[in-house]
Scaffold this motif. Structure first.
Motif, PDB file in Angstrom:
ATOM      1  N   SER A   1       0.843  -1.196   0.000  1.00 34.99           N
ATOM      2  CA  SER A   1       0.000   0.000   0.000  1.00 34.99           C
ATOM      3  C   SER A   1       0.880   1.248   0.000  1.00 34.99           C
ATOM      4  CB  SER A   1      -0.899   0.021   1.237  1.00 34.99           C
ATOM      5  OG  SER A   1      -1.665  -1.154   1.342  1.00 34.99           O
TER       6      SER A   1
ATOM      7  N   PRO B   1      -4.663  -0.147  -1.110  1.00 39.08           N
ATOM      8  CA  PRO B   1      -4.672   0.243   0.296  1.00 39.08           C
ATOM      9  C   PRO B   1      -5.291  -0.818   1.217  1.00 39.08           C
ATOM     10  CG  PRO B   1      -6.465   1.320  -0.843  1.00 39.08           C
ATOM     11  CD  PRO B   1      -5.681   0.588  -1.896  1.00 39.08           C
TER      12      PRO B   1
ATOM     13  N   TYR C   1      -1.513   4.610   9.622  1.00 36.68           N
ATOM     14  CA  TYR C   1      -2.398   5.404   8.770  1.00 36.68           C
ATOM     15  C   TYR C   1      -3.774   4.751   8.641  1.00 36.68           C
ATOM     16  CZ  TYR C   1       1.569   8.193   7.147  1.00 36.68           C
ATOM     17  OH  TYR C   1       2.658   9.028   7.074  1.00 36.68           O
TER      18      TYR C   1
ATOM     19  N   LYS D   1     -14.014   9.581  -1.141  1.00 37.24           N
ATOM     20  CA  LYS D   1     -12.763  10.293  -1.413  1.00 37.24           C
ATOM     21  C   LYS D   1     -12.159   9.968  -2.774  1.00 37.24           C
ATOM     22  CE  LYS D   1     -11.028  11.222   3.241  1.00 37.24           C
ATOM     23  NZ  LYS D   1      -9.828  11.260   4.085  1.00 37.24           N
TER      24      LYS D   1
ATOM     25  N   SER E   1      -7.160  -2.030   7.420  1.00 39.32           N
ATOM     26  CA  SER E   1      -8.046  -2.656   8.406  1.00 39.32           C
ATOM     27  C   SER E   1      -7.295  -3.371   9.517  1.00 39.32           C
ATOM     28  CB  SER E   1      -8.973  -3.658   7.707  1.00 39.32           C
ATOM     29  OG  SER E   1      -8.226  -4.752   7.196  1.00 39.32           O
TER      30      SER E   1
ATOM     31  N   LEU F   1      -5.992  10.435   4.783  1.00 38.14           N
ATOM     32  CA  LEU F   1      -5.775  10.630   3.350  1.00 38.14           C
ATOM     33  C   LEU F   1      -6.565  11.816   2.812  1.00 38.14           C
ATOM     34  CD1 LEU F   1      -6.124   6.944   2.100  1.00 38.14           C
ATOM     35  CD2 LEU F   1      -3.999   8.166   2.565  1.00 38.14           C
TER      36      LEU F   1
ATOM     37  N   THR G   1     -11.393  -0.927   4.100  1.00 33.96           N
ATOM     38  CA  THR G   1     -10.718   0.291   3.633  1.00 33.96           C
ATOM     39  C   THR G   1     -11.444   0.894   2.435  1.00 33.96           C
ATOM     40  OG1 THR G   1      -8.576  -0.552   4.400  1.00 33.96           O
ATOM     41  CG2 THR G   1      -8.542   1.224   2.765  1.00 33.96           C
TER      42      THR G   1
ATOM     43  N   LYS H   1     -14.698   2.752   3.251  1.00 33.49           N
ATOM     44  CA  LYS H   1     -14.440   4.055   3.870  1.00 33.49           C
ATOM     45  C   LYS H   1     -13.912   5.062   2.865  1.00 33.49           C
ATOM     46  CE  LYS H   1     -13.495   2.312   8.544  1.00 33.49           C
ATOM     47  NZ  LYS H   1     -12.458   2.127   9.599  1.00 33.49           N
ATOM     48  N   LEU H   2     -13.228   4.573   1.836  1.00 30.76           N
ATOM     49  CA  LEU H   2     -12.640   5.451   0.823  1.00 30.76           C
ATOM     50  C   LEU H   2     -13.662   5.986  -0.178  1.00 30.76           C
ATOM     51  CD1 LEU H   2      -9.280   3.724  -0.209  1.00 30.76           C
ATOM     52  CD2 LEU H   2      -9.537   6.108   0.492  1.00 30.76           C
TER      53      LEU H   2
ATOM     54  N   VAL I   1      -7.886   5.741   6.622  1.00 22.24           N
ATOM     55  CA  VAL I   1      -8.525   6.509   5.552  1.00 22.24           C
ATOM     56  C   VAL I   1      -8.661   7.985   5.930  1.00 22.24           C
ATOM     57  CG1 VAL I   1     -10.665   6.794   4.235  1.00 22.24           C
ATOM     58  CG2 VAL I   1      -9.720   4.500   4.598  1.00 22.24           C
ATOM     59  N   ASP I   2      -8.904   8.277   7.197  1.00 12.50           N
ATOM     60  CA  ASP I   2      -9.057   9.669   7.636  1.00 12.50           C
ATOM     61  C   ASP I   2      -7.781  10.486   7.456  1.00 12.50           C
ATOM     62  OD1 ASP I   2     -11.659   9.169   8.321  1.00 12.50           O
ATOM     63  OD2 ASP I   2     -11.259   8.886  10.460  1.00 12.50           O
TER      64      ASP I   2
END
Length: 365
Positions: free
Chosen positions: A107, A121, A143, A175, A124, A148, A168, A171-172, A145-146
């Motif tokens: 990732s 990515p 890291y 974005k 988790s 990024l 992941t 959540k993405l 998702v928040d």
């Protein structure tokens, strides 16, 4: 006998129910299935590699390999100590900076020529459909998702759990701009509710224009795919990302083969090759490269710099956790290849060939 059959029946039902979870995704259907079946790389009901590629080699067989993996007593497969890392603030980056940040395993985040790219990515904390197995090493989950910014291009090389992480990806969703993936992988994204207009799904040797000066080329790899009981129904790929000023080879997972030299001849002046280096084994030597082969592949590509990935976060093989980095640096002791070895979260300046990296893994047990 009836008791035995009843137990087997219950187990079958449990497995069936378990496999119905959304995280397993879907195999291609409808128009996508027709496109899959029309691919020249799809034969006998599944995608094929360019060369004959048995997934397992030697005399142990699948059961023997799994027994050795689980009970072989291999030492230092996981680190005792915490993996060192850094935390680069990706949300406040100047968009004029051309950088890469590795998150461990395969990732990583790239910002180049004003665009932001995310590759395979997995945030988790696990690389498995069962959350308590294949857990990330201590210190590697820096890291989420928040952390990024909005992503222009999300690249997914194939649908294995250590490259396509359901938690992941969900959540993405708000974005992500465009998703660039291998043929068949788009079925997962469609099933998970992504806008079909955002998905760019390609077969090997297909390409797409992204934005002005940006293009993506889908290229061969030597591997396999699958998230459930139907393997090789989606394609596994590498990619060449062409930006206005830079060429990046995104290797995905691949055993060594002639495709690296072919790609190197087709795309002259690859500035950075990102190749898997880890989770290898003699029992599956055709689907993952040994460290020495990683260097050879980079030379075949005629890459100016090499970033070895696929290590330092998950134990998916039987070798010591730090062996991939030890072996590749030893094989490159004459510095024939400009080798990039950042720690997790460290900023790599893509256009600064003078940047140096310390061997951060030394002294960690």
């Amino acid at each position: 006998m009836w008791v035995t059959l009843s137990v087997i029946g219950v187990l079958v039902i449990i497995v069936f129910i378990f496999l119905q979870q959304a995280k397993f995704g879907k195999t291609p259907s409808g128009d996508r299935l027709i496109r899959v079946q029309n691919s020249t790389h799809y034969k006998d009901g599944k995608f094929q590699n360019q060369s004959l590629t048995p997934q397992l080699t030697g005399e142990k067989g699948y059961v023997g390999v799994m027994y050795d993996f689980l009970f072989g007593g291999h030492k230092r497969v996981k680190p005792v100590d915490e993996i060192p890392s850094m935390k680069t603030d990706l949300l406040t980056l100047d968009k004029s900076e051309d950088i890469l940040v590795w998150f461990g395993h395969s990732s990583y985040f790239i910002q180049i020529d004003g665009k932001r790219i995310l590759v395979d990515p997995v945030f988790s904390g696990t690389a498995s459909p069962v959350s308590f197995t294949t857990k990330a090493f201590k210190g590697t989950d820096r890291y989420g998702v928040d952390d990024l910014p909005n992503i222009d291009y999300l690249f997914i090389s194939h649908d294995h759990w250590d490259h396509l992480d359901y938690e992941t990806i969900i959540k993405l969703k708000p974005k992500v701009g465009k998703i660039i993936c291998s043929l068949g992988v788009g079925e997962h994204f469609e099933y998970w509710g992504f806008d079909m207009n955002k998905i760019v799904e390609m077969d090997w040797d297909e390409d797409t224009a992204l934005d002005s000066g940006f293009a993506a080329y889908c290229l061969p790899a030597r591997h396999f795919s699958g998230r459930g009981l139907s393997p090789k129904q989606s394609l596994w790929s590498s990619f060449l990302l062409q930006t206005p000023t830079f060429k990046i080879y995104i290797g995905g997972d691949s055993g060594y083969d002639s495709h690296f030299a072919t790609i190197g001849k087709r795309f002259e002046g690859i500035d950075l090759a990102i190749l898997e280096n880890g989770q290898y084994g003699e029992g599956w030597k055709y689907i993952h490269m040994m460290p020495e082969q990683v260097l050879k592949a980079s030379k075949d590509l005629n890459a100016k710099r090499l970033l070895p990935v696929h290590s330092s976060k998950f134990a998916l093989s039987t070798h010591p956790w730090d062996e991939p980095l030890i072996r590749i640096t030893e094989a490159n002791k004459d510095n024939e290849q400009d080798l990039i070895t950042p720690m997790i979260g460290e900023t790599v300046h893509l256009k600064d060939s003078t940047q140096t990296f310390r061997q951060w893994w030394i002294g960690i047990e």
